[in-house]
Enzyme design. Structure first.
Site, PDB file in Angstrom:
ATOM      1  N   LYS A  54       0.844  -1.204   0.000  1.00 20.05           N
ATOM      2  CA  LYS A  54       0.000   0.000   0.000  1.00 20.05           C
ATOM      3  C   LYS A  54       0.878   1.252   0.000  1.00 20.05           C
ATOM      4  O   LYS A  54       0.592   2.217  -0.700  1.00 20.05           O
ATOM      5  CB  LYS A  54      -0.920   0.015   1.230  1.00 20.05           C
ATOM      6  CG  LYS A  54      -1.999  -1.048   1.188  1.00 20.05           C
ATOM      7  CD  LYS A  54      -3.022  -0.876   2.288  1.00 20.05           C
ATOM      8  CE  LYS A  54      -2.454  -1.107   3.680  1.00 20.05           C
ATOM      9  NZ  LYS A  54      -2.024  -2.497   3.931  1.00 20.05           N
TER      10      LYS A  54
ATOM     11  N   CYS B  99     -11.947   1.504  17.029  1.00 21.41           N
ATOM     12  CA  CYS B  99     -10.655   0.961  16.634  1.00 21.41           C
ATOM     13  C   CYS B  99      -9.700   0.792  17.817  1.00 21.41           C
ATOM     14  O   CYS B  99      -9.079  -0.258  17.946  1.00 21.41           O
ATOM     15  CB  CYS B  99     -10.124   1.899  15.553  1.00 21.41           C
ATOM     16  SG  CYS B  99      -8.420   2.000  15.244  1.00 21.41           S
ATOM     17  N   MET B 100      -9.592   1.770  18.675  1.00 24.15           N
ATOM     18  CA  MET B 100      -8.591   1.643  19.746  1.00 24.15           C
ATOM     19  C   MET B 100      -9.048   2.191  21.090  1.00 24.15           C
ATOM     20  O   MET B 100      -8.228   2.374  21.982  1.00 24.15           O
ATOM     21  CB  MET B 100      -7.244   2.269  19.345  1.00 24.15           C
ATOM     22  CG  MET B 100      -7.337   3.555  18.579  1.00 24.15           C
ATOM     23  SD  MET B 100      -7.172   5.093  19.484  1.00 24.15           S
ATOM     24  CE  MET B 100      -8.668   5.481  20.205  1.00 24.15           C
TER      25      MET B 100
ATOM     26  N   GLY C 231      -4.565   1.306  13.990  1.00 26.40           N
ATOM     27  CA  GLY C 231      -4.879   1.051  12.593  1.00 26.40           C
ATOM     28  C   GLY C 231      -4.902   2.280  11.722  1.00 26.40           C
ATOM     29  O   GLY C 231      -4.958   2.171  10.503  1.00 26.40           O
ATOM     30  N   GLN C 232      -4.853   3.464  12.325  1.00 27.21           N
ATOM     31  CA  GLN C 232      -4.959   4.696  11.547  1.00 27.21           C
ATOM     32  C   GLN C 232      -3.745   5.586  11.829  1.00 27.21           C
ATOM     33  O   GLN C 232      -3.144   5.513  12.903  1.00 27.21           O
ATOM     34  CB  GLN C 232      -6.244   5.443  11.909  1.00 27.21           C
ATOM     35  CG  GLN C 232      -7.492   4.615  11.613  1.00 27.21           C
ATOM     36  CD  GLN C 232      -8.756   5.413  11.851  1.00 27.21           C
ATOM     37  OE1 GLN C 232      -9.166   6.194  11.004  1.00 27.21           O
ATOM     38  NE2 GLN C 232      -9.391   5.213  12.990  1.00 27.21           N
TER      39      GLN C 232
ATOM     40  N   MET D 169      -6.860  -4.892  16.735  1.00 25.42           N
ATOM     41  CA  MET D 169      -8.317  -4.969  16.758  1.00 25.42           C
ATOM     42  C   MET D 169      -8.860  -6.217  17.465  1.00 25.42           C
ATOM     43  O   MET D 169      -9.956  -6.195  18.015  1.00 25.42           O
ATOM     44  CB  MET D 169      -8.880  -4.927  15.337  1.00 25.42           C
ATOM     45  CG  MET D 169      -8.587  -3.657  14.607  1.00 25.42           C
ATOM     46  SD  MET D 169      -9.093  -2.211  15.525  1.00 25.42           S
ATOM     47  CE  MET D 169      -7.599  -1.264  15.437  1.00 25.42           C
TER      48      MET D 169
END
Lengths: 87, 796
Positions: B83, B167-168, B379-380, B342
């Protein structure tokens, strides 16, 4: 034309023979080999799809453990294929 | 030396390959110096996950033409994942949003920015209490900060929450409950130093491949490092692991209690570390973040029932393997790194499991040495920097402050120069509550009337969207504003769409998973009329100010977002033509920086980040004026805030005695389990090639072609039992909804009998119509990893 910089990660026991066979692949230019397990290369392919298939072909080659992609050149010719998603 | 374009691109590709192969570090730098005059290179963090890899962006004629890993970046040392190498392509999808769109007569139609800003301001003026912002961990720090100030300092309703809640949030509450302060104490160097890497439900090979490669590279070079993958489904990570331990969904709580039980039973806990640096904690009723103290004897008694026999019987992990895990923690010579993401966080007992992972590390003393400690991954790209540090959550204020605390509100009011009492002491609506209220009529308690979505796609990523998103379509009284870069599932229901600049089309600052703050500059222009999100917020605020809305004034009557030039003159940055007269990011960051000291999350001045590839907080200044980052917190000699002679010092301890908390949580069954009607577990997640809801990666042909559509992974025996073949289309159905997918047997992942897996990236196959919206009672984070479904052929 899509230009990719690759690292060909070769198995220890087959690096010599694998390299000789790979060297002949169209569009592939090998770089200086300092560690026979990690060989730099440049791949030129006319489209993204051809590039992906060529990399898959390299990964399927006997003696190749996997291929790392180190660079992607976004050439102007790529714009026409950006429509792939919307097609 | 000057090169023609093709030669240049080839040379750049070879230089990057040589550098990545380990042959000649610095080759790329030499090449960039010799590149054609019209190609410029600059740094930026990758736009995707929370790893925080740095890339070098090659720009020619105002367009990104090349991407390579940044070999000067400690995070990735020149390496990128698939990616990352394609990140430049996300700017150039054919369907970029380039003009504001307003729904008129059922259709989105182009309007001017002036009209768009008026529409937003009118919605706020009509119902300021019912206005909410829903953002994300992809907000830059200045973007999140501007929204935070607008909502909490201006509208006084605290209705701001991010997708990071999905998410977190459980990682946050886990850190807070254990150490009294959020975010990992450790850093990525742990992957270079650990002897054992334990992955708790974490498919690191696909989700954080660059970090995983640091460990694989060590193994490839002969280092003795063991990878233990503990999960509910075999993944690519399992293929590289030394051991794969499969457990029944939701029984990770049992495993962790079982390890702690054995450490005590075998007298293998680290008495010295625990006696000096830890205290014990247990739940209250009702549950609370900080619980109440318990004695060591109470802790031991509570764990007594978690015998190896019971844990093995319920979890499916054998007694021998449970003893093996406990034996690792019992060995003081080993350096053990635990990571999770996650699998642990998206859990109806997410806070509990987080604290239990910390607990086994603390109980065994595996903490605070390089390679030895628990660390969560995000994740971000700025879930930490923006959401957790700026505090863009319904209950939070910048720098670790809380809206419910009088002193914290007073702090913020002082720093923002607001009149006393401006900030509301009642937390706003968290994500699930916000969308629940938005999707219900006001007469039924749906108090949120307008949501402004920024940098996220809730129509695809919220759980149980049949309840939390799609009902909006039938509620004319509700108004959805979406700032985004491409059409999405969310824009399909939007009343107003605002086209945004993205990534290197604007200045930005992210904060990654290891407390690293990363800055970049705008490098290309956004297309059409797309504009920066920060500008959008300030422009709306100015509309409100001009309309006489009192909340947009500080206590001196000045505009909330007053920005002055070097001569002290106010710059009208709400006018797009003037927005880049000053570096608004720098101004907002310097304002925000004043908040970061209270919780020892000190940030350096903006210009320090310009020169660096990120710095990990606390960043402190020495007597000579140089700024230094911190790799490991709470350990003497590594953390500048630990007192000499203390050894370890948890200086934000909730027990106010510099101790970390070892928590006990009893096993609690899941809210929904398979039964006769819905006999399978459903887990959802991500894949290597697509990022989250694929709004960006789906526009990159290389990535879209590599992973074009979602699928349902199914165990071969389960499929055979239902007469399902590989590739058959099936309906996956829960009590909440259904979707249709092709089946993949023996595919990339291998779920055990009784469970299936579906990735959520595909906007044509919305698996979140099926998922459960039950949340952890503390973190309010939903569980996307476990719900009960049936899988049938269409028409059955």
């Amino acid at each position: 034309m899509l230009v990719s910089g690759l690292v060909l990660c070769l198995n220890d026991d087959a690096s010599g023979t694998a390299l000789e066979a790979i060297r002949c692949r169209p569009g592939l230019e090998l770089g200086p080999v300092e560690d026979p397990r990690r060989v730099p290369a440049v791949l030129e392919a006319p489209t993204e799809d051809a590039s992906r298939k060529a990399i898959e072909g390299l990964e399927a080659h006997e003696g190749v453990h996997h291929v790392e992609v180190a660079f992607i050149g976004f050439d102007r010719s790529q714009e026409s294929s950006d429509a792939a998603r919307s097609a | 030396m000057q090169l023609d374009r093709r030669s240049f691109v080839k040379s750049a590709a070879m230089a990057a390959a040589v550098s990545a192969a380990g042959g000649k570090p610095g080759a790329l730098s030499a090449l960039t110096a010799s590149s054609p005059r019209d190609v410029t290179w600059d740094k930026a963090p990758c736009r995707f996950c929370g790893t925080g890899c740095h890339v070098q962006v090659g720009v020619e004629d105002g367009k990104v033409v090349a991407i390579t890993g940044d070999e000067r970046a400690d995070v990735n040392k020149g390496l990128l994942c698939v990616k990352g190498y394609n990140v430049g392509g996300i700017l150039y999808g054919p369907d970029r949003l380039t003009t504001p769109l307003l729904r008129k007569n059922g259709r989105l139609q182009p309007i001017s920015w002036d009209e768009a800003l008026d529409v937003v301001a009118e919605r706020i003026l009509a119902d300021p209490e019912g206005f909410a912002i829903y953002g994300s961990g992809q907000w830059t720090i200045p973007e999140g900060y501007a929204c935070q100030k607008l909502i909490k300092g201006g509208l006084s309703n605290n209705n701001i929450d991010p997708n990071a809640r999905l998410c977190m949030a459980s990682a946050v509450t886990g850190f807070l409950a254990t150490y009294g302060v959020d975010e990992p104490a450790s850093c990525y160097e742990d992957f270079d130093d650990c002897d054992v890497l334990i992955l708790w439900g974490n498919n690191m090979a696909e989700m954080h491949p660059v970090l995983f490669s640091r460990v694989l590279d060590r193994k490839h070079r002969g280092a003795s490092v063991r990878i233990i993958d503990i999960g509910t489904r075999r993944t690519r990570t399992s293929d590289f692991a030394d051991r794969y331990l499969e457990f029944e969904p939701h029984t990770d709580q049992l495993l962790l209690n079982g390890i702690a039980h054995l450490l005590l039973a075998d007298d293998a806990w680290n008495k010295d570390f625990v006696e000096k640096h830890c205290a014990f904690r247990k739940n209250t009723e009702p549950l609370s973040l900080f619980g109440e103290p318990m004695s060591f004897d109470e802790y031991r008694a509570a764990l007594a029932e978690y015998t190896p026999e019971r844990v093995a019987a319920q979890s499916g992990v054998s007694i021998d393997d449970l003893r093996m895990l406990a034996g690792l923690f019992a060995d003081p010579e080993l350096r053990i790194t635990s990571t999770w993401c996650m699998g642990v966080n998206q859990h109806t007992r997410g806070t509990a499991v987080n604290t239990q992972i910390h607990a086994v590390h603390l109980l065994s003393g595996h903490f605070g040495r390089p390679g030895d400690g628990p660390t969560s991954l995000t994740g971000q790209p700025s879930a930490c920097g923006t959401v957790r540090e700026v505090g863009t959550l319904a209950h939070a204020l910048p720098g670790g402050r809380l809206v419910a605390k009088d002193a914290h509100r007073a702090d913020v009011e002082k720093l923002w120069n607001l009149p006393a009492g401006r900030i509301n002491k009642v937390p706003g609506t968290h994500t699930v509550a916000m969308w629940d209220q938005f999707c219900r009529p006001k007469k039924d308690g749906g108090d949120v009337s307008t949501i402004w979505v920024q940098v996220t796609n809730p129509g695809q990523s919220l759980p149980n969207t049949n309840r939390l998103f799609f009902p909006k379509d039938d509620l004319d009284e509700k108004f959805l504003i979406v700032s985004d870069v491409y059409p999405t599932v969310t824009t399909e229901l939007a009343d107003l769409v605002l086209p945004s600049a993205m990534w290197v089309e604007k200045n930005g600052i992210f904060g990654n998973s290891e407390r690293r703050t990363q800055q970049w500059f705008k490098q290309v222009e956004p297309p059409g009329d797309a504009r920066d999100d920060v500008w959008q917020v300030i422009a709306v605020a100015r509309r409100l100010y001009d309309a006489g809305f009192d909340g947009m004034r500080d206590k001196d009557g000045d505009f909330l977002f007053t920005i002055r030039d070097g001569d002290g003159r106010e710059v009208p940055v709400w006018e797009w033509e003037r927005y880049y007269d000053v570096n608004v990011d720098r101004e907002l960051f310097e304002e925000y920086r004043a908040f970061t000291r209270m919780k020892h999350k000190d940030l350096a001045p903006y210009d320090e980040y310009v020169a660096a590839r990120g710095l990990r907080w606390p960043v402190v200044q020495d007597a000579e004026g140089s700024w230094h980052e911190t790799q490991w917190r709470f350990a003497e000699g590594l953390d500048p805030y630990v007192a000499e002679g203390a050894g370890f010092q948890f200086y934000h301890s909730t027990s106010k005695d510099d101790r970390a908390q070892i928590w006990f949580h009893p096993y609690t069954p899941p809210p929904e389990s398979p039964d006769d009607e819905f006999p399978l577990w459903l887990s959802t997640g991500r894949v290597l090639e697509q990022w989250h809801t694929a709004t960006m990666t789906g526009r990159v042909p290389q990535l879209q072609q590599a992973m074009p559509s979602a699928y349902l992974e199914m165990n071969r025996a389960d499929a055979a039992e239902r007469g399902i073949q590989n590739g058959d289309r099936v309906i996956v159905r829960s009590r909440r909804g259904e979707t249709e997918l092709p089946v993949w047997i023996d595919g990339r992942g291998e779920p055990p009998r009784g469970s299936v897996f579906v990735p959520f990236f595909d906007e044509t196959q919305l698996i979140n119509r099926v998922t459960l919206d039950a949340t952890c009672p503390i973190s309010k984070q939903p569980d996307y990893k476990k719900c009960a479904v049936q899988v049938t052929k269409p028409g059955v």
